[in-house]
Design an enzyme around this catalytic site. Structure first.
Site, short mmCIF file in Angstrom:
data_model
loop_
_atom_site.label_atom_id
_atom_site.label_comp_id
_atom_site.label_asym_id
_atom_site.label_seq_id
_atom_site.Cartn_x
_atom_site.Cartn_y
_atom_site.Cartn_z
N ALA A 61 0.85 -1.20 0.00
CA ALA A 61 0.00 0.00 0.00
C ALA A 61 0.88 1.25 0.00
O ALA A 61 2.03 1.21 0.44
CB ALA A 61 -0.88 -0.02 1.25
N GLY A 100 0.64 -5.12 1.24
CA GLY A 100 -0.53 -5.25 0.37
C GLY A 100 -0.19 -5.91 -0.96
O GLY A 100 -1.04 -6.55 -1.58
N GLU A 123 4.04 -4.99 7.60
CA GLU A 123 3.14 -4.00 8.20
C GLU A 123 3.45 -3.74 9.66
O GLU A 123 3.30 -2.61 10.15
CB GLU A 123 1.67 -4.45 8.06
CG GLU A 123 1.10 -4.32 6.66
CD GLU A 123 1.36 -5.54 5.78
OE1 GLU A 123 2.28 -6.33 6.10
OE2 GLU A 123 0.65 -5.71 4.77
C1 LIG Z 1 -7.05 -1.81 5.10
C2 LIG Z 1 -5.74 -2.01 4.50
C3 LIG Z 1 -4.91 -0.81 4.64
C4 LIG Z 1 -3.63 -0.80 4.53
C5 LIG Z 1 -2.84 -1.93 4.21
C6 LIG Z 1 -1.53 -1.77 4.19
C7 LIG Z 1 -0.69 -2.85 3.81
C8 LIG Z 1 0.65 -2.35 3.29
O1 LIG Z 1 0.97 -2.71 2.22
S1 LIG Z 1 1.58 -1.30 4.20
C9 LIG Z 1 3.06 -1.13 3.24
C10 LIG Z 1 3.88 -2.35 3.37
N1 LIG Z 1 5.08 -2.20 2.59
C11 LIG Z 1 6.24 -1.88 3.13
O2 LIG Z 1 6.37 -1.71 4.30
C12 LIG Z 1 7.38 -1.76 2.18
C13 LIG Z 1 8.10 -0.50 2.40
N2 LIG Z 1 9.18 -0.32 1.44
C14 LIG Z 1 10.33 -0.98 1.51
O3 LIG Z 1 10.57 -1.82 2.31
C15 LIG Z 1 11.38 -0.57 0.53
O4 LIG Z 1 11.11 0.74 0.12
C16 LIG Z 1 11.47 -1.48 -0.73
C17 LIG Z 1 10.13 -1.62 -1.39
C18 LIG Z 1 12.02 -2.85 -0.32
C19 LIG Z 1 12.45 -0.83 -1.74
O5 LIG Z 1 13.67 -0.56 -1.09
P1 LIG Z 1 14.81 0.32 -1.78
O6 LIG Z 1 15.03 -0.16 -3.15
O7 LIG Z 1 15.95 0.37 -0.82
O8 LIG Z 1 14.19 1.78 -1.95
P2 LIG Z 1 13.69 2.80 -0.86
O9 LIG Z 1 14.65 3.93 -0.79
O10 LIG Z 1 13.33 2.13 0.41
O11 LIG Z 1 12.33 3.30 -1.51
C20 LIG Z 1 12.33 4.01 -2.76
C21 LIG Z 1 11.26 5.07 -2.71
O12 LIG Z 1 9.98 4.44 -2.64
C22 LIG Z 1 9.25 4.91 -1.50
N3 LIG Z 1 8.44 3.80 -1.00
C23 LIG Z 1 8.85 2.55 -0.76
N4 LIG Z 1 7.82 1.80 -0.38
C24 LIG Z 1 6.74 2.60 -0.37
C25 LIG Z 1 5.37 2.39 -0.06
N5 LIG Z 1 4.89 1.20 0.29
N6 LIG Z 1 4.54 3.44 -0.14
C26 LIG Z 1 4.98 4.66 -0.53
N7 LIG Z 1 6.29 4.91 -0.85
C27 LIG Z 1 7.13 3.89 -0.77
C28 LIG Z 1 10.34 5.34 -0.52
O13 LIG Z 1 9.84 6.24 0.41
C29 LIG Z 1 11.35 5.94 -1.47
O14 LIG Z 1 10.85 7.21 -1.80
P3 LIG Z 1 11.81 8.41 -2.11
O15 LIG Z 1 10.93 9.58 -2.33
O16 LIG Z 1 12.61 8.01 -3.32
O17 LIG Z 1 12.66 8.55 -0.90
#
Ligand SMILES: CC/C=C\C=C\CC(=O)SCCNC(=O)CCNC(=O)[C@H](O)C(C)(C)COP(=O)(O)OP(=O)(O)OC[C@H]1O[C@@H](n2cnc3c(N)ncnc32)[C@H](O)[C@@H]1OP(=O)(O)O
Length: 719
Positions: A61, A100, A123
């Site tokens: 998400a 998600g 999460e």
């Molecule tokens: C009712 C249901 C409601 C909600 C349900 C929620 C379920 C979910 O899915 S919550 C989200 C779960 N996901 C995560 O926790 C993943 C988080 N991200 C990561 O672990 C890492 O970013 C990665 C995907 C493994 C990629 O790593 P890496 O290649 O080292 O890049 P980063 O520098 O970490 O990220 C790049 C860039 O993307 C932005 N970002 C990453 N994940 C998300 C995300 N899920 N949502 C929004 N943005 C995300 C991160 O902030 C970076 O942004 P910049 O602006 O470039 O800094």
């Protein structure tokens, strides 16, 4: 945001398209819903394959959306309708399927992953649980034990492990979309009900209660007050006891509570603060995106004591060539043994080849002549470091960077003895340097933006969380730590015990109270620094030491402990008692209680009852107050940087965001009022006086932390 492609086979491809991680934003979810309905309407389409643009399935998400009002199709309903669809749905996982993203894949009828893909439900690290059916579907695939471990830790797993756990049906070395299409073609027409996880019965087994009890005890021990891991256990337990629809109801209830919690806000703030720290900026306008870092391949490390060893190990593990230098053969031999053993153990643990060929051990500075960058990690002594720096200049190439691993010495003063002040920066590693994630990159008044860029890039390459900070005594972390330590000591003088202070801090969420940490680090370290800084000298009476030094209140208790040979764990006695020197289990020491009583009597201090609340207020608010001064002084670029330093270097509980975030959550006016109160009671402690920036922010209506940078900019522009 989701691209629909009709392929020649009876297959439609839905590509999630929201770079960089294809987060399931409202627009992406809308795109998926529209694309699925298009596929369902097309009689020629018998199967749908989901994939992500740029070979990245989905990072889950869109976390940015959580702080606003959520709009667009809800994830739960979207995934449910994918699973319920009469057409075959297959997930082709490349890159990552997290949160998600994995829940979407679990709603599909089959999952294919590329060997390099990583999967997980992180999460819990954001303060909630996999609330789009993850807590109910995953256990129905893997069983309770594995699901509990994955969901409560948020651990990411490889495609191979996912295959073993039954999370994916197939792993391919090639293109996952191609493999998913082939799989789809081979199963089209087969019944889908057995593939719908929500139709599976609860995963009950006779030992469910004991398994959940064990998991609960584990998370309570590790989570130090975090709510989400506990809720994750409760949700997974529901998957064992209840039919899917009732389990989903439980998941939703738990999610509702967590989603609105201050812990979730803190953890999400920490997620973005960590990523923002890499986007450094200097007061002169140089920034991460306007400054180029040149490549570094060969690094010299000077000094193979505890810090130098850890630094050398981190560099070699990242594939850099290292020349490790010591001043005499005996020390070199002992350093060599230690570094070699650390690297071999690590290679064995990770099942990779030993990287020892990258290491050269040296006794002569001449062997550093070809390195691109040097990290000096000799003893924390200005004169010694200056000698090393000027010797280095005789052998290094003109463009070689010189970095100093110092925990607080003046980087400008060191730079002055070199022929390249613009190429000198501080790299403050934290012990043990191969384990601790934090690196403060310290720019001096003459450090060039390029030098900072190189140090930040090198830190990132060795997998540190790097924060660029300005040059002042103690930089950010230790400058603040001093006030935190001072307050803890004053609390002892005023009536508290080390156990009481530590217990309050541990209940707040710190892994270890400050006195346990001091015993672990060694009380003699600070003693030496205080002697060098002139706080302790021959004119101080060792029996009745003054409680007033350099114009302010001073607590001589740690010096008095050191005089008794109580250096902490290493001597078996410090603020606590240990079974033997080197043992780790801290026990309250009655001798310390007597010693504190005698001390108070000697100085005429009437002991007060100190509450846990006072401990937290005086320690945490003092940290934040100094953080505001650091922001005023331009030593840190923003409150997020300070918080990242405290999260990664000082054990601040992540679910409380960091000292600056904590202050913003408690309310800046409350912090101001408390600081004024404590300063009134203790006028001899100038650091308790509320900082100018704190006052100003309160006067300006306590803006949210995300806006503080603008207020700081205004403050600086008026200086
Ligand atoms: C009712 C249901 C409601 C909600 C349900 C929620 C379920 C979910 O899915 S919550 C989200 C779960 N996901 C995560 O926790 C993943 C988080 N991200 C990561 O672990 C890492 O970013 C990665 C995907 C493994 C990629 O790593 P890496 O290649 O080292 O890049 P980063 O520098 O970490 O990220 C790049 C860039 O993307 C932005 N970002 C990453 N994940 C998300 C995300 N899920 N949502 C929004 N943005 C995300 C991160 O902030 C970076 O942004 P910049 O602006 O470039 O800094």
């Amino acid at each position: 945001m989701a691209r629909y492609t009709r392929l020649t086979e009876p297959i439609a491809l839905i590509t999630l398209n929201n770079p960089p991680v294809n987060a399931l934003s409202s627009a992406v979810r809308s795109g998926i819903v529209d694309s699925v309905s298009q596929a369902l309407k097309d009689d020629q389409v018998k199967a749908v394959v989901f994939c992500g643009e740029n070979r990245m399935f989905s990072g889950g998400a869109d976390i940015k959306e959580f702080s606003g009002s959520m709009s667009g199709p809800p994830l739960v309903r979207m995934i449910h309708s994918i699973e319920a669809s009469e057409k075959l749905m297959v997930a082709a996982i490349e890159g990552v399927a997290l949160g998600g993203g994995l829940e979407l894949a679990l709603g599909c009828h089959y999952r294919v992953a590329n060997t390099k893909a990583r999967l997980g439900l992180p999460e819990v690290t954001l303060g909630f649980l996999p609330g789009a059916g993850g807590t109910q579907r995953l256990p129905r695939l893997t069983g309770i034990t594995a699901a509990l471990e994955l969901i409560t830790t948020g651990r990411q797993i490889s495609a191979q492990e996912a295959l073993q756990l039954g999370i994916v049906d197939q792993v391919t070395e090639g293109n996952a979309v191609q493999a998913a299409m082939e799989l789809a073609l081979s199963v089209i027409g087969q019944p889908l009900n057995p593939r719908r996880l929500s139709l599976r019965p609860p995963v009950w087994s006779a030992d469910v209660d004991s398994v959940c009890e064990v998991a609960l005890a584990r998370v309570k021990q590790h989570s130090r007050g975090a709510m989400a891991p506990v809720a994750c256990v409760q949700a997974v337990r529901a998957a064992a006891m209840l039919p899917y629809s009732k389990g989903m109801e439980k998941e939703r209830q738990l999610m509702d509570t967590l989603f609105r919690s201050s812990q979730a806000r803190a953890l999400q703030y920490a997620f973005f603060a960590q990523r923002n720290a890499g986007k450094w900026s200097l007061p002169n306008g140089a920034r991460w995106n306007n400054t180029k870092a040149r490549d570094v391949q060969r690094v010299g490390v000077i000094g193979l004591g505890t810090m130098g060893r850890g630094i050398a190990v981190s560099l070699v593990k990242a594939g850099l060539s290292v020349v490790a230098l010591e001043s005499d053969a005996k020390q070199l031999e002992s350093g060599k043994k230690a570094v070699t053993a650390m690297l071999q153990r690590d290679a064995q643990r990770r099942g990779v080849g030993s990287p020892l060929h990258l290491l050269t051990f040296a006794l002569s500075f001449h062997q550093l002549k070809d390195v691109d960058l040097v990290i000096e990690a000799v003893f924390e002594d200005m004169n010694l470091k200056k000698r090393v720096f000027s010797d280095l200049c005789k052998v290094l190439r003109a463009g070689t960077l010189i970095c100093t691993n110092t925990s607080g010495l003046n980087v400008d003063e060191l730079a002055k003895v070199t022929d390249r002040q613009h190429l000198v920066v501080g790299m403050h590693f934290f012990a043990p340097a191969h384990v601790m994630k934090l690196l403060e990159v310290v720019y001096g008044s003459r450090s060039s933006p390029e030098a900072v860029a190189v140090a930040m890039a090198l830190g990132k390459r060795i997998q540190k969380v790097c924060v660029a900070v300005g040059n002042c005594p103690g930089f950010v972390g230790n400058r603040m730590l001093k006030l935190y330590m001072d307050q803890s000591l004053y609390l002892l003088e005023e009536g508290a015990t080390p156990e009481q202070v530590d217990q309050a801090l541990e209940e707040f969420g710190f892994a270890m109270g400050i006195f346990k940490v001091a015993d672990l680090s060694g009380l003699d370290v600070g003693w030496r620094v205080r002697k060098a800084s002139g706080l302790i000298g021959p004119d101080i009476d060792p029996v009745n030491p003054s409680r007033w030094r350099l114009g302010q209140r001073y607590c001589p208790l740690p010096d008095m402990l050191c005089q008794q040979g109580r250096f902490g764990q290493k001597t078996g006695r410090g603020w606590y008692l240990y079974n033997s020197p080197g043992s780790k289990e801290a026990k309250p020491d009655p001798e310390i209680l007597n010693f504190l009583e005698d001390y108070r009597l000697k100085y005429g201090i009437t002991p007060q009852r100190i509450s846990s609340q006072e401990v937290i207020e005086r320690c945490a608010f003092s940290l934040a107050n100094e953080g505001f001064r650091i922001l005023e002084d331009g030593i840190a670029a923003g409150p997020e940087d300070i918080d990242v330093i405290y999260l990664f270097g000082y054990g601040w509980p992540r679910h409380r965001g960091g000292p600056m975030f904590y202050a913003s959550q408690v309310g800046l006016s409350v912090v101001l009022e408390k600081m004024e109160h404590y300063h009134r009671i203790h006028p001899d402690v100038p650091s308790l006086e509320p900082s100018r920036l704190l006052r100003r922010l309160v006067a300006e209506g306590s803006p949210p932390i995300q806006q503080w940078r603008n207020h700081i900019k205004n403050l600086h522009s008026q200086l």
